[in-house]
Motif scaffolding. Structure first.
Motif, PDB file in Angstrom:
ATOM      1  N   LEU A  24      -2.654   6.775  -6.187  1.00  0.00           N
ATOM      2  CA  LEU A  24      -2.288   5.434  -6.635  1.00  0.00           C
ATOM      3  C   LEU A  24      -1.659   5.444  -8.028  1.00  0.00           C
ATOM      4  CD1 LEU A  24      -5.454   3.447  -5.465  1.00  0.00           C
ATOM      5  CD2 LEU A  24      -3.194   3.428  -4.406  1.00  0.00           C
ATOM      6  N   GLY A  25      -1.648   6.622  -8.676  1.00  0.00           N
ATOM      7  CA  GLY A  25      -1.077   6.719 -10.016  1.00  0.00           C
ATOM      8  C   GLY A  25      -1.931   6.069 -11.081  1.00  0.00           C
ATOM      9  N   LEU A  26      -3.245   6.064 -10.860  1.00  0.00           N
ATOM     10  CA  LEU A  26      -4.150   5.432 -11.815  1.00  0.00           C
ATOM     11  C   LEU A  26      -4.800   6.473 -12.711  1.00  0.00           C
ATOM     12  CD1 LEU A  26      -5.980   2.947  -9.405  1.00  0.00           C
ATOM     13  CD2 LEU A  26      -4.180   2.394 -11.051  1.00  0.00           C
ATOM     14  N   SER A  27      -5.040   6.105 -13.957  1.00  0.00           N
ATOM     15  CA  SER A  27      -5.790   6.959 -14.866  1.00  0.00           C
ATOM     16  C   SER A  27      -7.276   6.668 -14.703  1.00  0.00           C
ATOM     17  CB  SER A  27      -5.372   6.695 -16.312  1.00  0.00           C
ATOM     18  OG  SER A  27      -5.777   5.387 -16.700  1.00  0.00           O
ATOM     19  N   THR A  28      -8.106   7.568 -15.231  1.00  0.00           N
ATOM     20  CA  THR A  28      -9.549   7.313 -15.170  1.00  0.00           C
ATOM     21  C   THR A  28      -9.903   6.053 -15.953  1.00  0.00           C
ATOM     22  OG1 THR A  28      -9.865   8.832 -17.040  1.00  0.00           O
ATOM     23  CG2 THR A  28     -10.207   9.724 -14.825  1.00  0.00           C
ATOM     24  N   ALA A  29      -9.164   5.791 -17.046  1.00  0.00           N
ATOM     25  CA  ALA A  29      -9.422   4.590 -17.839  1.00  0.00           C
ATOM     26  C   ALA A  29      -9.112   3.325 -17.030  1.00  0.00           C
ATOM     27  CB  ALA A  29      -8.583   4.616 -19.117  1.00  0.00           C
ATOM     28  N   GLU A  30      -8.045   3.362 -16.225  1.00  0.00           N
ATOM     29  CA  GLU A  30      -7.695   2.198 -15.410  1.00  0.00           C
ATOM     30  C   GLU A  30      -8.728   1.961 -14.317  1.00  0.00           C
ATOM     31  OE1 GLU A  30      -2.833   2.027 -15.627  1.00  0.00           O
ATOM     32  OE2 GLU A  30      -3.768   3.674 -14.502  1.00  0.00           O
ATOM     33  N   THR A  35     -13.566  -1.063 -12.299  1.00  0.00           N
ATOM     34  CA  THR A  35     -14.928  -0.989 -11.754  1.00  0.00           C
ATOM     35  C   THR A  35     -15.993  -1.499 -12.717  1.00  0.00           C
ATOM     36  OG1 THR A  35     -15.196   1.276 -12.571  1.00  0.00           O
ATOM     37  CG2 THR A  35     -14.386   0.987 -10.301  1.00  0.00           C
ATOM     38  N   GLY A  36     -15.681  -1.499 -14.019  1.00  0.00           N
ATOM     39  CA  GLY A  36     -16.703  -1.833 -14.997  1.00  0.00           C
ATOM     40  C   GLY A  36     -17.536  -0.633 -15.406  1.00  0.00           C
ATOM     41  N   LEU A  37     -17.213   0.547 -14.841  1.00  0.00           N
ATOM     42  CA  LEU A  37     -17.873   1.785 -15.237  1.00  0.00           C
ATOM     43  C   LEU A  37     -17.135   2.385 -16.429  1.00  0.00           C
ATOM     44  CD1 LEU A  37     -18.307   3.329 -11.658  1.00  0.00           C
ATOM     45  CD2 LEU A  37     -19.986   1.977 -12.946  1.00  0.00           C
ATOM     46  N   SER A  38     -17.732   3.357 -17.080  1.00  0.00           N
ATOM     47  CA  SER A  38     -17.062   4.013 -18.195  1.00  0.00           C
ATOM     48  C   SER A  38     -16.108   5.090 -17.676  1.00  0.00           C
ATOM     49  CB  SER A  38     -18.082   4.655 -19.133  1.00  0.00           C
ATOM     50  OG  SER A  38     -18.729   5.751 -18.501  1.00  0.00           O
ATOM     51  N   HIS A  62     -13.263  -0.691  -3.898  1.00  0.00           N
ATOM     52  CA  HIS A  62     -12.410  -1.838  -4.221  1.00  0.00           C
ATOM     53  C   HIS A  62     -11.345  -1.452  -5.246  1.00  0.00           C
ATOM     54  CE1 HIS A  62     -15.695  -4.952  -2.918  1.00  0.00           C
ATOM     55  NE2 HIS A  62     -15.105  -4.350  -1.901  1.00  0.00           N
ATOM     56  N   ALA A  63     -11.756  -0.713  -6.280  1.00  0.00           N
ATOM     57  CA  ALA A  63     -10.820  -0.333  -7.335  1.00  0.00           C
ATOM     58  C   ALA A  63      -9.700   0.559  -6.820  1.00  0.00           C
ATOM     59  CB  ALA A  63     -11.577   0.375  -8.460  1.00  0.00           C
ATOM     60  N   LEU A  64      -9.996   1.348  -5.789  1.00  0.00           N
ATOM     61  CA  LEU A  64      -9.020   2.292  -5.249  1.00  0.00           C
ATOM     62  C   LEU A  64      -8.328   1.756  -3.992  1.00  0.00           C
ATOM     63  CD1 LEU A  64     -11.113   5.560  -5.721  1.00  0.00           C
ATOM     64  CD2 LEU A  64      -9.198   4.763  -7.128  1.00  0.00           C
ATOM     65  N   ASP A  65      -8.450   0.453  -3.771  1.00  0.00           N
ATOM     66  CA  ASP A  65      -7.823  -0.184  -2.595  1.00  0.00           C
ATOM     67  C   ASP A  65      -8.167   0.582  -1.321  1.00  0.00           C
ATOM     68  OD1 ASP A  65      -6.614  -2.113  -4.211  1.00  0.00           O
ATOM     69  OD2 ASP A  65      -4.886  -0.827  -4.597  1.00  0.00           O
ATOM     70  N   SER A  66      -9.428   0.934  -1.206  1.00  0.00           N
ATOM     71  CA  SER A  66      -9.891   1.730  -0.076  1.00  0.00           C
ATOM     72  C   SER A  66     -11.120   1.067   0.526  1.00  0.00           C
ATOM     73  CB  SER A  66     -10.190   3.164  -0.556  1.00  0.00           C
ATOM     74  OG  SER A  66     -10.587   3.974   0.529  1.00  0.00           O
ATOM     75  N   THR A  67     -11.849   1.803   1.323  1.00  0.00           N
ATOM     76  CA  THR A  67     -13.089   1.318   1.916  1.00  0.00           C
ATOM     77  C   THR A  67     -14.177   2.353   1.709  1.00  0.00           C
ATOM     78  OG1 THR A  67     -12.752   2.333   4.089  1.00  0.00           O
ATOM     79  CG2 THR A  67     -11.766   0.144   3.737  1.00  0.00           C
TER      80      THR A  67
END
Length: 214
Positions: A24-30, A35-38, A62-67
């Motif tokens: 998805l081209g997301l960083s761990t920070a994104e 998610t609200g996690l660190s 949810h954050a990864l547009d997955s299930t």
């Protein structure tokens, strides 16, 4: 898989989470922000052995547009659905039920009021084969001497579709002085106020059920 967590060791869950994030081209920070996690927690999940709660698993899905099914199942392309989790309902032994009752301190009592059934949460302790709780002297249940009552407690993990419940049927009566002393030392009602009347539930039937998803 227990009722509270899912081990990462199962089928490379951490690597699947990382693979999906990178796709998805997301960083761990994104992902952390979604998610609200660190970010440190996300990095730990992706690269090290960990224990993941059901709530965290749902947040990540949810954050990864997955299930949840896609993240936890055999490694198949995302978007290709696998068979859903198969729930299994299992009865619990009496000793297993009592271990859960002893470990907790909040349950629900159910009894027949003047015009209808009443179900309310109570703080309690398990002492000498009794459920002890405190209530106000003028409460309806305090007048409910030697009548049938049910006591129930449960725990559920929505993310993993696991859970358990324990049901105790019995009769309620005023606690003895020794039982009241035990209740005062171990039970602190969250509702506050004067709750100086101690009651005891004498069990005559203890049953429990557990749902496991595989």
């Amino acid at each position: 898989m227990d009722t509270r967590s899912a081990a990462a060791a199962t089928s490379g869950l951490g690597s699947r989470i990382q693979h999906r994030r990178l796709a998805l081209g997301l960083s761990t920070a994104e992902v952390a922000e979604r998610t609200g996690l660190s970010a440190r927690r996300i990095e730990h999940i992706e690269t090290r052995p960990f224990v993941l709660t059901g709530a965290e698993l749902v947040q990540l899905a949810h954050a990864l547009d997955s299930t949840v099914d896609d993240l936890t199942g055999p490694h198949t392309p995302f978007g290709v659905r696998r068979a859903p989790l198969t729930p299994v309902l299992q009865p619990m032994r009496r000793d297993e039920c009592l271990a859960l009752v002893e470990a907790a301190d909040v349950g629900r009592i159910a009894y027949r009021g003047a015009d209808e059934l009443v179900v309310i949460p109570v703080n309690y302790c398990y002492h000498d084969n009794l459920i002890l709780f405190r209530t106000a002297a003028d409460s309806a249940v305090a007048q409910y001497d030697l009548e049938p009552i049910a006591f129930e407690l449960d725990s559920f993990d929505e993310g993993m579709h696991d859970g358990w419940s324990v049901l105790i049927n019995g009769k309620v009566r005023p606690a003895t002085d020794l039982e009241s002393d035990a209740a005062y030392g171990r039970v602190e009602p969250w509702a506050g106020g004067r709750r100086d009347t101690c009651l005891a539930i004498e069990p005559h039937q203890i049953t429990g059920r557990r749902i496991r998803s595989w």
